[in-house]
Write an enzyme that holds these catalytic residues in place. Structure first.
Site, PDB file in Angstrom:
ATOM      1  CG  ASP A  90      -1.818  -1.201   1.283  1.00  0.00           C
ATOM      2  OD1 ASP A  90      -2.339  -1.597   0.232  1.00  0.00           O
ATOM      3  OD2 ASP A  90      -1.999  -1.759   2.384  1.00  0.00           O
ATOM      4  CD  GLU A 110       0.502  -4.752   2.562  1.00  0.00           C
ATOM      5  OE1 GLU A 110      -0.334  -5.092   1.703  1.00  0.00           O
ATOM      6  OE2 GLU A 110       1.547  -5.381   2.793  1.00  0.00           O
ATOM      7  CE  LYS A 112      -3.389  -5.277   3.600  1.00  0.00           C
ATOM      8  NZ  LYS A 112      -3.874  -5.029   2.227  1.00  0.00           N
TER       9      LYS A 112
END
Length: 280
Positions: A90, A110, A112
């Site tokens: 990401d 990243e 989430k």
């Protein structure tokens, strides 16, 4: 059961026109935040280490990962079925050019987001099939993080550090109980060790069960049966109260990990760092 779930996701995908609809606007925003913060981190590194060259890239091809593995041992990195296969963290990848003009990874990030229970309770929304529940059973979307972590570990197998940072937010990543009040005054307690809610244990394999919210960038070497084993652990950070990440806090963590990488690469950046010192 799996077929029904697949059909449901397919229909939802059609109605909402893609990934954002399935995984939510919050998840998309979280991804965007970590991407923007990567750009901020790169700019700050360039300001602080002016004799070093940094670059940002969005992804790494599986072919390049295989080439890195082959340099470690020719028997590795032999299989590739899709020529354009790649991983796309990401927040992307930040690299520094070493004294031999080779680009070295210093940060992979990243993000989430999973679990909207806190928001739903505060707004008085009930969930579930019959809209009569306070909490929604957690999903499994975050398990895809393991693939990117494993691929980057392969890519960096020859390094003694692993600058992979995973930011978690949402009610599926609690580390303690919290109580939220509904608009009607009723209080709902989210229990952190509820197996239907918590998904942290599905990610801690990526850090060998070591503490969360800790910079684990430096690889750990452990002894087992007379052998030394190198562990590449992802640094997993979670918002313990299920709230959104503060962007300055996220950027600070990313900078800390990137600087740890530079420290580990010190001897390979010596000429450039010496130039910087001599110019002061």
């Amino acid at each position: 059961m799996e077929k029904k779930q697949s059909n449901r996701l397919t229909e939802q995908h059609k109605k909402t026109q893609g990934v954002v609809g399935i995984f939510g606007e919050e998840a998309h925003q979280h991804d965007t935040d970590v991407f923007r913060n990567s750009c901020v981190v790169k700019n700050r590194l360039e300001e602080e280490f002016q004799t070093l060259s940094f670059r940002y890239r969005r992804d790494i091809a599986k072919k390049e990962i295989n080439e890195a593995l082959q340099k470690v041992d020719p028997c590795l990195g032999q299989t590739l079925y899709v020529d354009n296969a790649r991983i796309i963290p990401d927040g992307g990848i930040i690299e520094v050019k070493d004294d031999n003009a080779q680009w070295r990874v210093i940060l992979v990030s990243e993000a989430k987001h999973q679990g909207k229970d806190i928001e739903n309770i505060r707004k008085g929304r009930l969930v579930g099939k019959n809209s009569d529940q306070d909490l929604m059973v957690a999903g499994n979307a975050i398990e895809r993080s393991h693939k990117n972590i494993s691929e980057m570990a392969n890519f960096m197998l020859s390094e003694s550090y692993f600058p992979y940072v995973l930011f978690l937010e949402g009610s599926n990543f609690l580390t303690h109980d919290i109580t939220i009040e509904r608009p009607d005054g009723r209080k709902v307690t989210l229990t952190y060790n509820n197996g239907a809610l918590n998904r942290l244990d599905r990610l801690t394999a990526a850090n060998y069960g070591m503490p969360l919210n800790t910079n684990l960038c430096k690889n750990k070497f452990v002894s087992c049966n007379g052998r030394s084993i190198m562990l590449q652990a992802a640094s997993i950070y979670t918002q313990c109260d299920g709230e959104r990440w503060n962007q300055d806090e996220m950027t600070g963590i990313m900078l800390e990990v990137a600087k740890t990488s530079l420290q580990m690469l010190g001897k390979d950046l010596f000429k450039q760092i010496t130039k910087n010192i001599s110019s002061i």
